[in-house]
Structure formats: C-alpha cells, structure tokens
Design an enzyme around this catalytic site. Structure first.
Site, PDB file in Angstrom:
ATOM      1  N   SER A  95     -27.933  86.815  40.207  1.00  0.00           N
ATOM      2  CA  SER A  95     -27.772  87.459  38.902  1.00  0.00           C
ATOM      3  C   SER A  95     -26.783  88.614  38.948  1.00  0.00           C
ATOM      4  CB  SER A  95     -29.133  87.906  38.374  1.00  0.00           C
ATOM      5  OG  SER A  95     -29.039  88.399  37.059  1.00  0.00           O
ATOM      6  N   ASP A 230     -23.616  89.701  32.441  1.00  0.00           N
ATOM      7  CA  ASP A 230     -23.851  89.891  33.868  1.00  0.00           C
ATOM      8  C   ASP A 230     -23.399  88.648  34.635  1.00  0.00           C
ATOM      9  OD1 ASP A 230     -25.899  88.114  33.257  1.00  0.00           O
ATOM     10  OD2 ASP A 230     -27.441  89.213  34.353  1.00  0.00           O
ATOM     11  N   ASP A 232     -24.713  85.948  36.043  1.00  0.00           N
ATOM     12  CA  ASP A 232     -25.169  84.579  35.740  1.00  0.00           C
ATOM     13  C   ASP A 232     -25.350  84.334  34.252  1.00  0.00           C
ATOM     14  OD1 ASP A 232     -27.439  86.218  35.590  1.00  0.00           O
ATOM     15  OD2 ASP A 232     -28.787  84.652  36.281  1.00  0.00           O
ATOM     16  N   ASP A 234     -27.333  85.474  31.946  1.00  0.00           N
ATOM     17  CA  ASP A 234     -28.616  85.457  31.237  1.00  0.00           C
ATOM     18  C   ASP A 234     -28.840  86.765  30.473  1.00  0.00           C
ATOM     19  OD1 ASP A 234     -29.146  87.103  33.419  1.00  0.00           O
ATOM     20  OD2 ASP A 234     -31.004  86.106  33.998  1.00  0.00           O
TER      21      ASP A 234
END
Length: 446
Positions: A95, A230, A232, A234
């Site tokens: 992430s 960010d 990834d 999400d």
C-alpha cells in the site's frame, strides 16, 4: 516487527519476511479459508512480481485454481473477487509503505477482508509447520480486467458537469496510473509512470511532503482542486483550490450526500473522525456509526448494519455499491461530482468544506514513538480526569475516545506501526494548544 498484522501481512522484504514464507502463506490460505477458486493481483513494487510468483506457487501446491489478473489496484482485486464469485483473493502490495516493504492483503468470498483475528493467526501458525511441494499446474491469466473495471466505474458515476472542473491528479507512480487517463480525461495528471521505487515522493499522501507537488500544481495552474492516490489506489486525498490539504474524514458527509438520501441511512466512520463531520452527517439526516480503524473491521460492520458507505481519517472510503469495499478512484469521482455541483452554484471547494472543516480546531493525527504505550495511556487518562473538562461519554472500541462538551480526545495504539496515536479537537484553537501540552506531557511523563 511481525509480518502478520491486524489488517493484513506487511513488512520489509528480506527482513520481516522472505519468499519461502510467502509460498507457505499461499499453501496455508486455502486450508483456512476453504474453497477452490482464488484470485491474485499485484502492484508495481520492485519485489511484487517475485512475491506474486511464490504466492501462486503455494496456492497451486494446495490444489486450488488460481486466476492471475497481474498489475492492478487493490480495489480491482476486491471488485473481481466479488464479481467473479471467487472463494478468496490476495493482493500483493504494501500500500503506502516505503519501497523496501511489501505485503499481502487477503479477502475471502464476497471480498470480505481477512484480518489477524479472522484467519491470519491460523495462517501464521500453519506457516511454521507446513512444507510446500511445488506443483506443475498452470495458472490462467485474465487479460481484460482493466477495460471491464473502467466501464463499470463509468456506469456508476454521473460524469455530467465534471468537464467544468479544472483538476490535478497525482498517481504517486503507483497503481492509479493504469486508470487515471481513462477516468479523469480532462485532468492534468502527474507521476503516472508505474515505478515501484516511488521516485517522485512517498506513496503515502498522509505525509505532507508527498502532497507538495499536487499542491504546487493546483496553485500554479489555478485549478479547482487536486487529488492524490496512495501506492495501491485504495485511498485518495484532496487539496483545495488554494493547495490546502482537506482532512479526509471531513469528506465523509460529502460522499454520503452523493450516495444517499439522508433519510436515516447509516454511514460508518472511524473512531478518529472529526465531530464536525459527525455533526454534518446528522444534520443531513444520516445515522453515523462509529467503527474501529482499519478495513478488516469497517467492512464487516458496514455489511452487518447495511450502511450505504462511510470513511476513515486515513482516506479509505467504503461503498455498499462497491461490494462493501473501499476504492480511492470511486471515492474521488464521487467527491469531484460534489465539487462540480458546488462550482456550478458559485462555490469553491474550500467554501463547500468550510461548514465542516472550520467548526472545530483539530490536531490531526499525531504519532508518538514510545516504548511503554500502555503506561502512557494510563498517564493520559489520569491527567484528563484531573485537568481536562468534565467527561460526557467514552468509547473504548479502538483505543479510548473521550467526549467533552467542547471537544474530544482519542488515544490508541497503532495496529500497523510502532506508534501511539493521538487526536484532539476543541471549539477554540487556544484551548486545543493547552490540551496538547497537557497530553504530550502525560505521554512523555514530564
């Protein structure tokens, strides 16, 4: 630090975990989650391809069918897990963590998250004993996932009026890069080359330095707003027309109004959420529900109470219409629609947010690295009882949140990092400064 965390598995590659452990995790997961069909995706980190290959080796050795969708955002894995009725899925990502880190986000059927208390503890135990014998079985590749996902997004978000906005988008050299040009066609897009070393800035937009480029772009180009994702994708975060950061929890009521009617519909928010946002939800006719921090806790509660959506201070936003999961891109499109509607009414983004963001003075989330966190929390509670106003109510669902007539305090131990986290809000800035001095004095015992 352990690789196995409250919400997922995450750590520094070759320090907290290695490829052998990843293979064992792949072998153990079907034993814990059951089922025969598994989905796997990965981000662009330099170690993700190797981690992804060893994970699939373990899964195939366990005898399950594996569908590999390659380079994707984390929300894409959630979406196709539910859409394709897979028994489980794993996204290879750390992430927003530094480039040296990597990890695994696990979901079971219907894209319900798997945390330490709901399966990862059993997986960890199995990795200490299981031996994996590699299988020569093949994995199928699904190649048209991006097109399907983009079309679904376009079908769910009204694009009328968005063309009137002047938008900046920062992909952080992460996975939002594969979607940005399709879904934000009129935007000025930066850092849209996939690069797992994250050369432009940290993939964590909660860090002020990570937002410097998008803020400067907005001011230089005189844009209506800027959005940053960010690593990834999400999570999303925003800066207003002045390049000022918009605290993510302030946007929960804005999203709620875009997805609901406000007729008693439930909206989730985490224990760190501003009272300004909670007040706004109530004023709009929604029923706010407080939840612990983290997607592994938020998503099951959202489904259990049939909430229409919600969000967190960290920039995660959840949607019933997105299989109860979080998506930074979906959230950004909803927020941009609200900004476009405000602009059509002659109001700026900062003007739209002022009734929520200006109601209370806030510290934002402060982090303290301290050895004995439990002792520090006890000192804070003792000080609060003696020196802060009379307590009205208290929640202990995730750390401790104490409500006062003129504000509140939340103190909690991080589930993913070695920090004690603190937030305070009051109606007056000077009062807030006094509280912070008292709170920090109690934390550090001086």
């Amino acid at each position: 630090m352990s690789f196995f965390k409250a919400y997922d598995m995450r750590g520094t590659f070759a320090v907290d975990f290695d490829l052998e452990l990843v293979k064992k995790v792949g072998f153990a997961l079907p034993k814990v989650l059951g089922g025969k069909r598994y989905l796997v995706g990965r981000d662009c980190r330099t170690t993700s391809e190797a981690v992804h290959n060893e994970l699939i080796t373990g899964l195939l050795a366990a005898g399950v069918e594996v569908t590999d969708i390659g380079l994707v955002t984390t929300p894409m894995v959630y979406f196709f897990t539910a859409e394709g009725k897979f028994d489980g899925s794993i996204m290879v990502t750390a992430s927003h963590n530094p480039p040296s880190d990597n990890g695994l986000k696990v979901s079971k059927a219907t894209a319900l998250p798997v945390g330490y208390d709901t399966g990862l503890e059993e997986v960890e135990a199995l990795t200490k004993s299981d031996e994996v014998i590699a299988s020569d079985r093949m994995r199928p590749y699904e190649t048209n996932v991006l097109g399907k996902y983009v079309e679904w997004m376009k079908s769910k978000v009204s694009f009328s009026g968005l063309s009137t906005l002047k938008i900046g988008v920062d992909c952080s050299n992460g996975m939002a890069s594969i979607l940005a040009h399709e879904l934000f066609p009129n935007a000025i897009i930066i850092n849209d080359t996939l690069d797992g070393t994250f050369p432009s800035h940290s993939p964590n937009p909660l860090k002020a330095e990570a937002r410097e480029q998008i803020a400067e772009l907005v001011k230089t180009e005189k844009l209506d707003c800027g959005v940053i994702f960010d690593g990834d994708a999400d999570r999303c975060m925003f800066v207003d027309e002045n390049g000022e950061f918009v605290q993510p929890d302030y946007l929960i009521p804005i999203i709620a109004r875009e997805i609901g009617q406000g007729q008693g519909e439930r909206v989730i928010h985490d224990v760190r959420t501003s009272r300004g946002a909670i007040d706004a939800l109530k004023e709009m006719g929604f029923e706010p529900h407080m939840v612990p921090v983290g997607h592994a806790f938020a998503k099951p509660i959202l489904r259990k109470i049939d909430a229409i959506g919600g969000g967190e201070l960290a920039g995660h936003y959840y949607f019933r219409d997105f299989y109860g999961c979080d998506s930074g891109v979906f959230a950004a499109l909803k927020i941009l629609k609200a900004i476009a509607e405000a602009k059509a009414a002659g109001k700026s983004f900062s003007g739209l947010m002022a009734p929520i963001s200006k109601k209370y003075a806030s510290t934002g989330e402060l982090n303290y690295r301290i050895e004995d966190k439990d002792a520090a929390i006890k000192r804070v509670l003792k000080m609060a009882e003696k020196s802060l106003p009379r307590e009205i109510s208290r929640s202990e669902m995730d750390g401790i949140r104490i409500e006062y007539e003129n504000g509140w305090v939340n103190i909690r131990k991080s589930n993913t990092e070695p920090y004690l986290r603190l937030i305070a809000e009051t109606t007056e800035k000077q009062e807030l400064e006094r509280w912070v001095k008292l709170l920090e004095g109690a934390i550090y015992d001086y």
